[in-house]
Design a protein around this motif. Structure first.
Motif, PDB file in Angstrom:
ATOM      1  N   ILE A 176      13.356  -0.667  12.629  1.00  0.00           N
ATOM      2  CA  ILE A 176      12.435  -1.026  11.543  1.00  0.00           C
ATOM      3  C   ILE A 176      11.422   0.105  11.408  1.00  0.00           C
ATOM      4  O   ILE A 176      10.881   0.588  12.417  1.00  0.00           O
ATOM      5  N   ILE A 177      11.193   0.538  10.186  1.00  0.00           N
ATOM      6  CA  ILE A 177      10.149   1.528   9.916  1.00  0.00           C
ATOM      7  C   ILE A 177       8.934   0.780   9.379  1.00  0.00           C
ATOM      8  O   ILE A 177       9.005   0.135   8.323  1.00  0.00           O
ATOM      9  N   ALA A 178       7.838   0.820  10.117  1.00  0.00           N
ATOM     10  CA  ALA A 178       6.594   0.181   9.685  1.00  0.00           C
ATOM     11  C   ALA A 178       5.637   1.262   9.196  1.00  0.00           C
ATOM     12  O   ALA A 178       5.380   2.232   9.915  1.00  0.00           O
ATOM     13  N   ALA A 179       5.132   1.102   7.977  1.00  0.00           N
ATOM     14  CA  ALA A 179       4.256   2.131   7.400  1.00  0.00           C
ATOM     15  C   ALA A 179       2.995   1.494   6.826  1.00  0.00           C
ATOM     16  O   ALA A 179       3.079   0.582   5.998  1.00  0.00           O
ATOM     17  N   ASP A 180       1.847   1.962   7.299  1.00  0.00           N
ATOM     18  CA  ASP A 180       0.569   1.554   6.701  1.00  0.00           C
ATOM     19  C   ASP A 180       0.300   2.494   5.533  1.00  0.00           C
ATOM     20  O   ASP A 180       0.080   3.689   5.713  1.00  0.00           O
ATOM     21  N   VAL A 181       0.327   1.948   4.311  1.00  0.00           N
ATOM     22  CA  VAL A 181       0.169   2.760   3.102  1.00  0.00           C
ATOM     23  C   VAL A 181      -1.182   2.510   2.423  1.00  0.00           C
ATOM     24  O   VAL A 181      -1.346   2.770   1.239  1.00  0.00           O
ATOM     25  N   THR A 182      -2.143   2.009   3.195  1.00  0.00           N
ATOM     26  CA  THR A 182      -3.455   1.681   2.625  1.00  0.00           C
ATOM     27  C   THR A 182      -4.066   2.865   1.891  1.00  0.00           C
ATOM     28  O   THR A 182      -4.509   2.743   0.745  1.00  0.00           O
ATOM     29  N   LYS A 183      -4.081   4.013   2.546  1.00  0.00           N
ATOM     30  CA  LYS A 183      -4.741   5.176   1.936  1.00  0.00           C
ATOM     31  C   LYS A 183      -3.933   5.731   0.781  1.00  0.00           C
ATOM     32  O   LYS A 183      -4.481   6.323  -0.147  1.00  0.00           O
ATOM     33  N   ALA A 184      -2.610   5.547   0.810  1.00  0.00           N
ATOM     34  CA  ALA A 184      -1.791   5.972  -0.323  1.00  0.00           C
ATOM     35  C   ALA A 184      -2.066   5.096  -1.541  1.00  0.00           C
ATOM     36  O   ALA A 184      -2.066   5.570  -2.680  1.00  0.00           O
ATOM     37  N   ALA A 185      -2.307   3.818  -1.295  1.00  0.00           N
ATOM     38  CA  ALA A 185      -2.585   2.881  -2.395  1.00  0.00           C
ATOM     39  C   ALA A 185      -4.017   3.011  -2.897  1.00  0.00           C
ATOM     40  O   ALA A 185      -4.274   2.950  -4.104  1.00  0.00           O
ATOM     41  N   PHE A 186      -4.952   3.187  -1.978  1.00  0.00           N
ATOM     42  CA  PHE A 186      -6.378   3.262  -2.317  1.00  0.00           C
ATOM     43  C   PHE A 186      -6.952   4.514  -1.657  1.00  0.00           C
ATOM     44  O   PHE A 186      -7.452   4.449  -0.529  1.00  0.00           O
ATOM     45  N   PRO A 187      -6.857   5.669  -2.343  1.00  0.00           N
ATOM     46  CA  PRO A 187      -7.297   6.935  -1.736  1.00  0.00           C
ATOM     47  C   PRO A 187      -8.734   6.902  -1.227  1.00  0.00           C
ATOM     48  O   PRO A 187      -9.073   7.604  -0.274  1.00  0.00           O
ATOM     49  N   HIS A 188      -9.593   6.068  -1.860  1.00  0.00           N
ATOM     50  CA  HIS A 188     -10.979   5.977  -1.401  1.00  0.00           C
ATOM     51  C   HIS A 188     -11.070   5.274  -0.052  1.00  0.00           C
ATOM     52  O   HIS A 188     -12.087   5.341   0.622  1.00  0.00           O
ATOM     53  N   ASN A 189      -9.963   4.587   0.346  1.00  0.00           N
ATOM     54  CA  ASN A 189      -9.912   3.859   1.623  1.00  0.00           C
ATOM     55  C   ASN A 189     -11.118   2.940   1.755  1.00  0.00           C
ATOM     56  O   ASN A 189     -11.707   2.807   2.830  1.00  0.00           O
ATOM     57  N   GLY A 190     -11.476   2.325   0.646  1.00  0.00           N
ATOM     58  CA  GLY A 190     -12.691   1.524   0.622  1.00  0.00           C
ATOM     59  C   GLY A 190     -12.433   0.048   0.466  1.00  0.00           C
ATOM     60  O   GLY A 190     -11.714  -0.558   1.251  1.00  0.00           O
ATOM     61  N   LEU A 191     -12.986  -0.544  -0.584  1.00  0.00           N
ATOM     62  CA  LEU A 191     -12.929  -1.976  -0.800  1.00  0.00           C
ATOM     63  C   LEU A 191     -12.136  -2.291  -2.064  1.00  0.00           C
ATOM     64  O   LEU A 191     -11.996  -1.460  -2.946  1.00  0.00           O
ATOM     65  N   THR A 192     -11.635  -3.524  -2.134  1.00  0.00           N
ATOM     66  CA  THR A 192     -11.056  -4.023  -3.374  1.00  0.00           C
ATOM     67  C   THR A 192     -11.865  -5.226  -3.827  1.00  0.00           C
ATOM     68  O   THR A 192     -12.536  -5.877  -3.022  1.00  0.00           O
ATOM     69  N   ILE A 193     -11.778  -5.522  -5.113  1.00  0.00           N
ATOM     70  CA  ILE A 193     -12.504  -6.663  -5.682  1.00  0.00           C
ATOM     71  C   ILE A 193     -11.534  -7.491  -6.504  1.00  0.00           C
ATOM     72  O   ILE A 193     -10.727  -6.943  -7.250  1.00  0.00           O
ATOM     73  N   GLY A 194     -11.609  -8.806  -6.355  1.00  0.00           N
ATOM     74  CA  GLY A 194     -10.783  -9.703  -7.144  1.00  0.00           C
ATOM     75  C   GLY A 194     -11.612 -10.820  -7.736  1.00  0.00           C
ATOM     76  O   GLY A 194     -12.573 -11.289  -7.110  1.00  0.00           O
ATOM     77  N   GLN A 195     -11.272 -11.229  -8.956  1.00  0.00           N
ATOM     78  CA  GLN A 195     -11.999 -12.330  -9.592  1.00  0.00           C
ATOM     79  C   GLN A 195     -11.815 -13.618  -8.792  1.00  0.00           C
ATOM     80  O   GLN A 195     -12.739 -14.410  -8.651  1.00  0.00           O
ATOM     81  N   THR A 196     -10.604 -13.844  -8.279  1.00  0.00           N
ATOM     82  CA  THR A 196     -10.297 -14.989  -7.424  1.00  0.00           C
ATOM     83  C   THR A 196      -9.491 -14.476  -6.236  1.00  0.00           C
ATOM     84  O   THR A 196      -9.079 -13.311  -6.195  1.00  0.00           O
ATOM     85  N   SER A 197      -9.213 -15.357  -5.283  1.00  0.00           N
ATOM     86  CA  SER A 197      -8.397 -14.963  -4.129  1.00  0.00           C
ATOM     87  C   SER A 197      -7.003 -14.534  -4.579  1.00  0.00           C
ATOM     88  O   SER A 197      -6.447 -13.549  -4.068  1.00  0.00           O
ATOM     89  N   ASP A 198      -6.427 -15.266  -5.538  1.00  0.00           N
ATOM     90  CA  ASP A 198      -5.098 -14.906  -6.047  1.00  0.00           C
ATOM     91  C   ASP A 198      -5.126 -13.540  -6.737  1.00  0.00           C
ATOM     92  O   ASP A 198      -4.196 -12.746  -6.604  1.00  0.00           O
TER      93      ASP A 198
END
Length: 418
Positions: free
Chosen positions: A207-229
């Motif tokens: 199994i290849i496990a890859a953390d792609v957080t920084k690829a998805a969010f280059p700022h490596n910061g926070l996300t915001i959502g109107q609701t949990s969904d």
């Protein structure tokens, strides 16, 4: 951030979550575990997380700048920023602790020493060794919690033995989308070189496990959502977008015993309604399309192990019913204001407001309280109002000005007894 928010109705129940006292208890347990294994935590990030949580738990004012020294970054400005970044770190350590409570893998001590030596925040970490190791422990925790025998002492990052199969996992943290394919191919090559076809009487699968957080969010910061969904879908869309090249040009075509590329994003998230800070652990599996019957069975075994992440914590505060606000009574003497240049652009149907997300653009003052509203809050509201309706609202600017400010108040405090 405002994309598709209209399709997410206002939630009617709160989000289950842990108390700060539970977070503090767990991170103290992490410290005790480390100390019991001869790993000194004095003057490390572990000690600083505890100090921060102790201040929060005791309801004392927290001077995060004094606790976490040498942090001068635009991402660390507001109190809620510090809270979310700290929780992001603590939640990963809490997840690792769950696994270690169930099973102590071979080779764990060297790994623990590495993660303790890391910088306070992943967003600021320039020494990748510590966070790379922490990702390996995060992945190992899934298998530990499910009763697998786990070994971290071999050349392979994680080796896990279930009752029926043995899994070899290579773990990669991806710095950017351009590096994804290269790292996945490297992991595949490592698996093919290190993984036997058989381990005792059990077949071996990779199994290849890859953390792609920084690829998805280059700022490596926070996300915001109107609701949990909404917050969940923001992250899932990023995962699917990143996975597309891997799906269209599969890298596993010539190795049937490598089951999948397991992509993960781990990021703090602010949910607007109801206002909640959380950490999202989101996964997406790019499955090898050429698996045989036995490999399919091994994949099902792995998927059952990975599902441990869906189990709720027994300590969670249960979800509570929320009563949506239907009206607001403003007393005599209420005053309000709204940025006039912003209002002009709004009426014209434009989007170039020239404002930053945190810039205060409106006030509503009543009951000795000045309720301030940011441009981000205005954007959330404006995204729901089509251009044709804006033209109609422009016919009565004074009334519209008041309505927009009141709507932002209801948007910010959508529930009774806020």
């Amino acid at each position: 951030m405002t994309e598709d928010i209209n399709s997410y109705p206002l939630p009617t129940h709160s989000i289950p979550g842990l108390r700060f006292s539970d977070h503090l208890a767990d991170i103290v347990n992490v410290q005790e575990l480390l100390e019991s294994r001869g790993i000194d935590t004095r003057n490390t990030r572990i000690e600083r997380y505890i100090k921060y949580l102790e201040h929060v738990e005791s309801a004392n004012s927290v001077s995060a700048v004094k606790i976490f020294k040498n942090i001068s970054d635009a991402r660390f400005e507001r109190e809620i920023d510090w809270e979310m970044y700290v929780l992001r770190e603590i939640h990963e350590l809490m997840w690792i602790l769950k696994g270690l409570k169930a099973h102590i893998p071979a080779g764990i001590d060297n790994k623990l020493r590495m993660i303790v030596s890391g910088s306070d925040f992943a967003a600021m970490d320039t020494d990748t060794v510590s966070r790379n190791t922490q990702f390996e422990l995060r992945i190992a925790s899934y298998f530990c919690q499910m009763g697998c025998e786990v070994d971290l002492s071999t050349d392979t990052d994680v080796v896990a033995v279930s009752p029926e199969h043995i899994f070899y996992l290579e773990c990669k943290r991806i710095a950017g989308s351009n590096a994804l394919e290269q790292n996945l191919k490297k992991a595949k090559k490592q698996l093919m070189a290190r993984m036997p076809s058989q381990h005792g009487k059990k077949a071996a699968y990779g199994i290849i496990a890859a953390d792609v957080t920084k690829a998805a969010f280059p700022h490596n910061g926070l996300t915001i959502g109107q609701t949990s969904d909404h917050a969940r879908d923001v992250v899932q869309k990023k995962l699917i977008e990143i996975a597309k090249p891997t799906i269209t040009t599969p890298i596993l075509t010539d190795c049937r015993n490598v089951l999948l590329c397991w992509l993960q994003i781990h990021i703090p998230s602010l949910v607007i309604h109801p206002l909640t800070t959380t950490t999202r652990f989101s996964s997406y599996g790019v499955i090898n399309p050429y698996l045989g019957r036995k490999s399919q069975k091994a994949l099902a075994d792995f998927q059952a192990i990975a599902a441990v992440g869906d189990r709720p914590d027994a300590r969670e505060i249960p979800s509570q019913k929320l009563v949506p606000r239907t009206s607001i009574a403003l007393p005599a003497g209420t005053t309000f204001s709204l940025d006039e240049n912003l209002l002009k652009v709004f009426f014209e149907g434009g989007n170039n407001y020239g404002k930053t997300a945190d810039e205060v653009i409106a006030h509503l003052f009543f009951d000795d309280t000045d309720h301030k509203f940011t441009f981000f809050e205005f954007e959330l509201l404006a995204a729901k109002i089509p251009f044709e309706k804006r033209k109609k609202l422009a016919e009565n600017p004074n009334t519209t000005r008041a309505e927009l400010v009141i709507e932002m108040y209801i948007q910010k405090y959508p529930y009774e007894h806020h």
